[in-house]
Design a protein around this motif. Structure first.
Motif, PDB file in Angstrom:
ATOM      1  N   VAL A  61      11.517   1.827   4.263  1.00  0.00           N
ATOM      2  CA  VAL A  61      11.070   1.736   5.490  1.00  0.00           C
ATOM      3  C   VAL A  61       9.684   1.391   5.536  1.00  0.00           C
ATOM      4  CG1 VAL A  61      10.082   3.509   7.264  1.00  0.00           C
ATOM      5  CG2 VAL A  61      12.131   3.934   6.253  1.00  0.00           C
ATOM      6  N   ARG A  62       8.892   1.634   4.435  1.00  0.00           N
ATOM      7  CA  ARG A  62       7.423   1.243   4.510  1.00  0.00           C
ATOM      8  C   ARG A  62       7.526  -0.531   4.226  1.00  0.00           C
ATOM      9  NH1 ARG A  62       2.279   1.672   5.830  1.00  0.00           N
ATOM     10  NH2 ARG A  62       0.960   0.503   4.172  1.00  0.00           N
ATOM     11  N   ARG A  63       8.371  -1.133   3.800  1.00  0.00           N
ATOM     12  CA  ARG A  63       8.585  -2.357   3.437  1.00  0.00           C
ATOM     13  C   ARG A  63       8.858  -2.985   4.893  1.00  0.00           C
ATOM     14  NH1 ARG A  63      11.883  -4.551  -1.707  1.00  0.00           N
ATOM     15  NH2 ARG A  63      10.112  -4.207  -3.267  1.00  0.00           N
ATOM     16  N   GLU A  64       9.628  -2.435   5.569  1.00  0.00           N
ATOM     17  CA  GLU A  64      10.221  -2.986   6.953  1.00  0.00           C
ATOM     18  C   GLU A  64       8.901  -2.814   7.953  1.00  0.00           C
ATOM     19  OE1 GLU A  64      13.300  -0.343   8.067  1.00  0.00           O
ATOM     20  OE2 GLU A  64      14.649  -1.573   6.763  1.00  0.00           O
ATOM     21  N   ASN A  65       8.294  -1.804   7.813  1.00  0.00           N
ATOM     22  CA  ASN A  65       6.906  -1.366   8.716  1.00  0.00           C
ATOM     23  C   ASN A  65       5.856  -2.640   8.600  1.00  0.00           C
ATOM     24  OD1 ASN A  65       8.327   0.610   9.868  1.00  0.00           O
ATOM     25  ND2 ASN A  65       7.116   2.343   8.922  1.00  0.00           N
ATOM     26  N   GLY A 104       0.956  -1.342  -0.103  1.00  0.00           N
ATOM     27  CA  GLY A 104       0.103  -0.092   0.008  1.00  0.00           C
ATOM     28  C   GLY A 104       0.750   1.339  -0.050  1.00  0.00           C
ATOM     29  N   TYR A 105       1.391   1.454  -1.014  1.00  0.00           N
ATOM     30  CA  TYR A 105       2.601   2.597  -0.981  1.00  0.00           C
ATOM     31  C   TYR A 105       1.676   3.765  -1.474  1.00  0.00           C
ATOM     32  CZ  TYR A 105       6.532  -0.574  -1.436  1.00  0.00           C
ATOM     33  OH  TYR A 105       7.516  -1.595  -1.274  1.00  0.00           O
ATOM     34  N   GLN A 116      13.359   5.978  -2.323  1.00  0.00           N
ATOM     35  CA  GLN A 116      14.064   4.672  -2.126  1.00  0.00           C
ATOM     36  C   GLN A 116      13.886   4.590  -0.341  1.00  0.00           C
ATOM     37  OE1 GLN A 116      15.027   2.194  -4.010  1.00  0.00           O
ATOM     38  NE2 GLN A 116      15.391   1.020  -2.127  1.00  0.00           N
ATOM     39  N   ALA A 117      14.234   5.579   0.258  1.00  0.00           N
ATOM     40  CA  ALA A 117      13.985   5.447   1.731  1.00  0.00           C
ATOM     41  C   ALA A 117      12.594   5.361   1.891  1.00  0.00           C
ATOM     42  CB  ALA A 117      14.496   6.789   2.239  1.00  0.00           C
ATOM     43  N   ALA A 142       3.802  13.893   1.422  1.00  0.00           N
ATOM     44  CA  ALA A 142       3.261  12.633   2.161  1.00  0.00           C
ATOM     45  C   ALA A 142       4.467  11.435   2.471  1.00  0.00           C
ATOM     46  CB  ALA A 142       2.253  11.942   1.180  1.00  0.00           C
ATOM     47  N   ARG A 143       5.334  11.715   1.572  1.00  0.00           N
ATOM     48  CA  ARG A 143       6.556  10.870   2.014  1.00  0.00           C
ATOM     49  C   ARG A 143       7.478  11.245   3.070  1.00  0.00           C
ATOM     50  NH1 ARG A 143       5.016   9.985  -3.074  1.00  0.00           N
ATOM     51  NH2 ARG A 143       5.253   7.874  -3.991  1.00  0.00           N
ATOM     52  N   LEU A 144       7.484  12.424   2.964  1.00  0.00           N
ATOM     53  CA  LEU A 144       8.462  13.305   4.249  1.00  0.00           C
ATOM     54  C   LEU A 144       7.508  13.135   5.504  1.00  0.00           C
ATOM     55  CD1 LEU A 144       9.564  16.438   2.433  1.00  0.00           C
ATOM     56  CD2 LEU A 144      11.001  14.677   2.969  1.00  0.00           C
TER      57      LEU A 144
END
Length: 188
Positions: A95-99, A29-30, A90-91, A43-45
């Motif tokens: 981070v989203r994948r890890e979360n 869900g990016y 990329q960051a 949104a990303r920041l």
């Protein structure tokens, strides 16, 4: 055919698991708005700076700018360069994948029941009739997603490929025909 499949497995071909990675990315869900727009950037920041833990993870993922620069980007007084936009994207994805990895693993494992996976074979319409494989849509119940999701979250394509091939082998003697596929479908 069997010798070729074993040789491919030993060499490691991450493109075999690309469909799995695409499906996991869809489940993550990016943020849909591109990073190049003001809304997407903000949104990303916000996601990367909402807590100390998130900011530390963003820095570990490669977003190495000062706090002053981040505040200027958030305020809109400065805009990031293309290189910094790529680093932000990329960051954010890392981070989203890890979360979401722990959540996805639990949802896909379903307390040991696993998740049903549909494997759509390669499109062979351009292959001469006598050389086409007789393959059809296959279903597979994957019960342990820990290694697959862990490799995806870490961005380790080689490990993801090996973990996926270990699951596809459960298709029996035909597993080599489903090693490369058009699409893989599953839901969490």
């Amino acid at each position: 055919m069997r010798c070729r499949s074993i040789r491919l497995r030993q060499q490691g071909h991450p493109e075999r698991s690309a469909a799995v990675a695409r499906q996991l990315d869809a489940l993550a869900g990016y943020i849909a708005t591109p990073v190049t727009t003001r809304r997407g950037l903000q949104a990303r920041l916000h996601y990367l700076t909402r807590s100390t833990h998130a900011l530390d993870a963003a820095r570990a993922a490669g977003l190495n700018v000062t706090g002053r620069t981040l505040r200027a980007w958030q305020a809109g007084t400065r805009t990031p360069s293309r290189k910094n936009l790529a680093a932000i994207e990329q960051a954010y994805r890392t981070v989203r994948r890890e979360n979401v990895a722990r959540y996805l693993t639990a949802r896909l494992n379903r307390d040991g029941r696993g998740t049903r996976v549909e494997i759509h074979p390669l499109n062979q319409s351009q292959v001469d009739r006598p050389r086409q494989w007789a393959v059809e849509l296959r279903h597979l119940n994957v019960r342990n997603w820990d290694r697959i999701v862990g490799a995806w979250a870490a961005g380790n394509d080689r490990e993801l490929d090996e973990a996926w091939v270990d699951q596809v082998i459960d298709l029996g003697s035909q597993w080599g025909q489903y090693e490369y596929c058009t699409n893989i479908g599953f839901a969490a």
